[in-house]
Design an enzyme around this catalytic site. Structure first.
Site, PDB file in Angstrom:
ATOM      1  N   CYS A   1       2.625   3.183   9.676  1.00  0.00           N
ATOM      2  CA  CYS A   1       2.844   4.516   9.111  1.00  0.00           C
ATOM      3  C   CYS A   1       3.667   5.371  10.085  1.00  0.00           C
ATOM      4  O   CYS A   1       3.307   5.513  11.254  1.00  0.00           O
ATOM      5  CB  CYS A   1       1.505   5.192   8.822  1.00  0.00           C
ATOM      6  SG  CYS A   1       1.732   6.859   8.187  1.00  0.00           S
TER       7      CYS A   1
ATOM      8  N   GLN B   1      -6.896  -1.229   3.478  1.00  0.00           N
ATOM      9  CA  GLN B   1      -6.057  -0.924   4.639  1.00  0.00           C
ATOM     10  C   GLN B   1      -6.661   0.198   5.469  1.00  0.00           C
ATOM     11  O   GLN B   1      -6.937   1.278   4.946  1.00  0.00           O
ATOM     12  CB  GLN B   1      -4.632  -0.533   4.227  1.00  0.00           C
ATOM     13  CG  GLN B   1      -3.754  -0.526   5.487  1.00  0.00           C
ATOM     14  CD  GLN B   1      -2.340  -0.066   5.272  1.00  0.00           C
ATOM     15  OE1 GLN B   1      -2.117   1.088   4.909  1.00  0.00           O
ATOM     16  NE2 GLN B   1      -1.384  -0.943   5.481  1.00  0.00           N
TER      17      GLN B   1
ATOM     18  N   PRO C   1       0.834  -1.217   0.000  1.00  0.00           N
ATOM     19  CA  PRO C   1       0.000   0.000   0.000  1.00  0.00           C
ATOM     20  C   PRO C   1       0.862   1.257   0.000  1.00  0.00           C
ATOM     21  O   PRO C   1       1.873   1.315   0.700  1.00  0.00           O
ATOM     22  CB  PRO C   1      -0.792  -0.100   1.306  1.00  0.00           C
ATOM     23  CG  PRO C   1      -0.047  -1.059   2.174  1.00  0.00           C
ATOM     24  CD  PRO C   1       0.754  -1.951   1.267  1.00  0.00           C
ATOM     25  N   MET C   2       0.469   2.244  -0.793  1.00  0.00           N
ATOM     26  CA  MET C   2       1.184   3.536  -0.784  1.00  0.00           C
ATOM     27  C   MET C   2       0.167   4.678  -0.823  1.00  0.00           C
ATOM     28  O   MET C   2      -0.609   4.804  -1.775  1.00  0.00           O
ATOM     29  CB  MET C   2       2.139   3.633  -1.974  1.00  0.00           C
ATOM     30  CG  MET C   2       3.428   2.858  -1.758  1.00  0.00           C
ATOM     31  SD  MET C   2       4.597   3.091  -3.111  1.00  0.00           S
ATOM     32  CE  MET C   2       3.937   1.952  -4.318  1.00  0.00           C
ATOM     33  N   ALA C   3       0.201   5.499   0.226  1.00  0.00           N
ATOM     34  CA  ALA C   3      -0.728   6.630   0.327  1.00  0.00           C
ATOM     35  C   ALA C   3      -0.504   7.587  -0.840  1.00  0.00           C
ATOM     36  O   ALA C   3       0.633   7.893  -1.189  1.00  0.00           O
ATOM     37  CB  ALA C   3      -0.516   7.353   1.654  1.00  0.00           C
TER      38      ALA C   3
ATOM     39  N   LYS D   1      -0.096  -4.642   9.132  1.00  0.00           N
ATOM     40  CA  LYS D   1       1.227  -4.200   8.662  1.00  0.00           C
ATOM     41  C   LYS D   1       1.941  -3.532   9.820  1.00  0.00           C
ATOM     42  O   LYS D   1       1.404  -2.608  10.451  1.00  0.00           O
ATOM     43  CB  LYS D   1       1.044  -3.213   7.498  1.00  0.00           C
ATOM     44  CG  LYS D   1       2.326  -2.554   7.017  1.00  0.00           C
ATOM     45  CD  LYS D   1       2.618  -2.943   5.581  1.00  0.00           C
ATOM     46  CE  LYS D   1       3.879  -2.292   5.042  1.00  0.00           C
ATOM     47  NZ  LYS D   1       3.683  -0.937   4.572  1.00  0.00           N
TER      48      LYS D   1
ATOM     49  N   GLY E   1      10.463  -3.910   2.235  1.00  0.00           N
ATOM     50  CA  GLY E   1      11.653  -3.074   2.395  1.00  0.00           C
ATOM     51  C   GLY E   1      12.674  -3.314   1.306  1.00  0.00           C
ATOM     52  O   GLY E   1      13.152  -4.436   1.135  1.00  0.00           O
ATOM     53  N   ASP E   2      12.955  -2.257   0.552  1.00  0.00           N
ATOM     54  CA  ASP E   2      14.002  -2.280  -0.480  1.00  0.00           C
ATOM     55  C   ASP E   2      13.772  -3.350  -1.555  1.00  0.00           C
ATOM     56  O   ASP E   2      14.733  -3.921  -2.072  1.00  0.00           O
ATOM     57  CB  ASP E   2      15.389  -2.471   0.153  1.00  0.00           C
ATOM     58  CG  ASP E   2      15.731  -1.352   1.129  1.00  0.00           C
ATOM     59  OD1 ASP E   2      14.971  -0.363   1.174  1.00  0.00           O
ATOM     60  OD2 ASP E   2      16.736  -1.466   1.847  1.00  0.00           O
TER      61      ASP E   2
HETATM   62  C1  LIG Z   1       4.825   7.212  -0.930  1.00  0.00           C
HETATM   63  C2  LIG Z   1       4.626   6.061   0.023  1.00  0.00           C
HETATM   64  C3  LIG Z   1       3.407   5.895   0.643  1.00  0.00           C
HETATM   65  C4  LIG Z   1       3.218   4.840   1.537  1.00  0.00           C
HETATM   66  N1  LIG Z   1       1.986   4.652   2.089  1.00  0.00           N
HETATM   67  C5  LIG Z   1       1.745   3.554   2.855  1.00  0.00           C
HETATM   68  C6  LIG Z   1       0.437   3.247   3.311  1.00  0.00           C
HETATM   69  O1  LIG Z   1      -0.548   3.943   3.025  1.00  0.00           O
HETATM   70  N2  LIG Z   1       0.293   2.141   4.090  1.00  0.00           N
HETATM   71  C7  LIG Z   1       1.339   1.332   4.422  1.00  0.00           C
HETATM   72  O2  LIG Z   1       1.158   0.344   5.117  1.00  0.00           O
HETATM   73  N3  LIG Z   1       2.587   1.591   3.977  1.00  0.00           N
HETATM   74  C8  LIG Z   1       2.809   2.653   3.191  1.00  0.00           C
HETATM   75  N4  LIG Z   1       4.060   2.876   2.680  1.00  0.00           N
HETATM   76  C9  LIG Z   1       5.148   1.926   2.982  1.00  0.00           C
HETATM   77  C10 LIG Z   1       5.285   0.867   1.895  1.00  0.00           C
HETATM   78  O3  LIG Z   1       4.125   0.069   1.816  1.00  0.00           O
HETATM   79  C11 LIG Z   1       6.524  -0.022   2.134  1.00  0.00           C
HETATM   80  O4  LIG Z   1       6.342  -0.759   3.309  1.00  0.00           O
HETATM   81  C12 LIG Z   1       7.818   0.771   2.235  1.00  0.00           C
HETATM   82  O5  LIG Z   1       7.899   1.750   1.220  1.00  0.00           O
HETATM   83  C13 LIG Z   1       9.038  -0.152   2.122  1.00  0.00           C
HETATM   84  O6  LIG Z   1       9.059  -0.816   0.902  1.00  0.00           O
HETATM   85  P1  LIG Z   1      10.061  -0.385  -0.314  1.00  0.00           P
HETATM   86  O7  LIG Z   1      11.421  -0.196   0.321  1.00  0.00           O
HETATM   87  O8  LIG Z   1       9.950  -1.536  -1.273  1.00  0.00           O
HETATM   88  O9  LIG Z   1       9.559   0.937  -0.837  1.00  0.00           O
HETATM   89  C14 LIG Z   1       4.287   3.946   1.818  1.00  0.00           C
HETATM   90  C15 LIG Z   1       5.515   4.139   1.187  1.00  0.00           C
HETATM   91  C16 LIG Z   1       5.705   5.166   0.302  1.00  0.00           C
HETATM   92  C17 LIG Z   1       7.039   5.318  -0.380  1.00  0.00           C
END
Ligand SMILES: Cc1cc2nc3c(=O)[nH]c(=O)nc-3n(C[C@H](O)[C@H](O)[C@H](O)COP(=O)(O)O)c2cc1C
Length: 323
Positions: free
Chosen positions: A93, A63, A9-11, A132, A194-195
Site C-alpha cells: 500500500c 489481507q 484486494p481493493m480498499a 503482496k 498491474g494494468d
Molecule cells: C481503489 C484501490 C484500492 C486498493 N486497495 C488495495 C488493498 O487494500 N490492498 C492491496 O494489496 N492492494 C490494493 N490496491 C492495489 C491493487 O490490488 C492492484 O495491485 C493495483 O491496482 C494494480 O492493479 P491494476 O493496474 O490491475 O489496477 C488497490 C487499488 C485500488 C485502485
C-alpha cells in the site's frame, strides 16, 4: 473457474457482494480489502463486517496490514475462528498515512522488519501465508527480488507483486521486467498485478513475466465480465462477446440487492453510486449517472437502472472501458 485469475484486494471496494459478483464470472481466488491488525484486535463493528464471509465466498484470503509483531500475532489469534483460506500480508500500500507508520510499502525499506513480521505471521497461523509487494520504494531502489527471497525464506507460500514502485502509486505503466526477475528468483508461485485491464493485457502479463497468476483490480470495476473474457481468451484465443445492456442491468440489480442485504439500504445505495458510474461507463447516460449520485434509496437507484435500460436497446453490447 480459471484459478489463475485472481481478484486483487481493493480498499473500500473488495467487500463480500463485490467478491461474489466477480466470482459468478469465474474469478478464482479473492481477497478482503486490507485490514489493519490493530483494528482486528479492537473488534470494531466495521471490521467485523469487513471480515464477514459466506460459504460460497471461497477460496478467500484475509489481507492484513501492520508493523508491530505483538499486535500482528494477536490478530492472528483473533482471526483463527474465521474460515479464511489464507492470510495475505500487505507490503504494497503506497498511501502516506500507511507508509508513514512503516506499514504497507513502507516495509520495502525495512527488509529485516518485513521478514520478521512474515515469520511471526507464519508462526501464528495454521493457514498458508502469502504477501503482496511492489517493485520497490522508488526507481533507485528496486529491491523486489531481495524482498521476495526474504518472504520465501520466512515461509510464505506465494506472493503477489504489483509492478510499480511506491513512489509511482498508480501512475505510469507496469514494469514487466521486475516481475519476470522475481518469478525467476523464487520457487513459490508468483501472482502478477498491474494494468490487467483487458484479456489481451492479461495474456501479455503471463507471456512477458512467466507468472503463475494475474490479479485483476481496476479492470474489474463495473466489469466482472473481464474474468469470463480473460479466461476464454487464455483458453483458445477468442474473447467472448461483450455483455448486452440487459445483462449489465441484471448484474447491477443483483449487486445492489446483495449490498442491501449486507449493509442495509442506506449504506448500500451510497456504496452503489460509484458502481452505477462504473457499470455504465462508456454509455451515453450522463444525466442518469448524475442522478445516481443523489439517489437515496433502492427504489430510486433501481428506477435509474431501468432508465439506462430504457434509453438503450437491450441487446446493445457494452464496450469494454478502463475505469
Ligand atoms: C481503489 C484501490 C484500492 C486498493 N486497495 C488495495 C488493498 O487494500 N490492498 C492491496 O494489496 N492492494 C490494493 N490496491 C492495489 C491493487 O490490488 C492492484 O495491485 C493495483 O491496482 C494494480 O492493479 P491494476 O493496474 O490491475 O489496477 C488497490 C487499488 C485500488 C485502485
Amino acid at each position: 473457474m480459471d484459478s489463475s485469475l485472481v481478484l486483487a484486494p481493493m480498499a473500500g471496494i473488495s467487500d463480500l457482494p463485490f467478491r461474489m459478483i466477480n466470482r459468478s464470472f469465474g474469478c478464482g481466488l479473492a481477497f478482503t480489502e486490507m485490514i489493519s491488525a490493530k483494528s482486528l484486535i479492537n473488534n470494531s463493528r466495521k471490521t467485523l463486517r469487513m471480515i464477514s464471509v459466506m460459504p460460497d465466498d471461497r477460496p478467500l484470503g484475509l489481507q492484513i496490514l501492520g508493523y508491530d509483531p505483538e499486535t500482528i500475532s494477536r490478530a492472528m489469534d483473533f482471526v483463527s475462528q474465521y474460515p479464511f483460506d489464507l492470510i495475505d500480508f500487505n507490503a504494497a500500500c503506497p498511501v502516506n498515512k500507511v507508509v508513514s507508520k512503516i506499514e504497507g510499502a513502507g516495509l520495502l525499506r525495512e527488509p529485516d522488519r518485513f521478514q520478521e513480521l512474515l515469520t511471526v505471521i507464519v508462526r501464528n497461523t495454521n493457514l498458508p501465508v502469502t504477501v503482496k509487494i511492489r517493485s520497490g520504494w522508488d526507481q533507485t531502489s528496486l529491491n523486489a527480488v531481495e524482498i521476495a527471497l526474504r518472504a520465501q525464506d520466512a515461509g510464505v507460500k506465494a506472493l503477489t507483486i504489483h509492478g510499480r514502485t511506491r513512489m509511482q502509486g498508480y501512475s505510469g505503466t507496469v514494469d514487466y521486467n521486475i516481475i519476470r526477475e522475481v518469478k525467476a528468483a523464487v520457487q513459490i508461485p508468483v501472482i502478477a498485478s498491474g494494468d490487467a485491464f483487458s484479456p489481451q493485457l492479461i495474456k501479455k502479463m503471463f507471456c512477458e513475466t512467466g507468472c503463475d497468476g494475474v490479479a485483476i483490480a481496476r479492470g474489474s470495476l463495473g466489469n466482472p465480465w473481464i474474468f469470463r473474457e480473460a479466461s476464454g481468451y487464455l483458453r483458445d484465443g477468442t474473447v467472448p462477446s461483450r455483455p448486452k445492456v440487459r445483462e449489465v442491468g441484471d448484474v447491477m440489480r443483483r449487486h445492489l440487492s446483495m449490498l442491501a442485504e449486507y449493509r442495509g439500504e442506506k449504506s448500500a445505495v451510497i456504496v452503489f453510486r460509484k458502481f452505477f458510474s462504473w457499470y455504465t461507463k462508456g454509455m451515453a447516460v450522463k444525466e442518469f449517472k448524475r442522478k445516481a449520485f443523489r439517489a437515496e434509496d433502492i427504489e430510486g437507484m433501481t428506477a435509474l437502472i431501468e432508465d439506462v435500460e430504457g434509453c438503450m436497446a437491450a441487446d446493445t453490447p457494452v464496450e469494454a472501458t478502463v475505469v
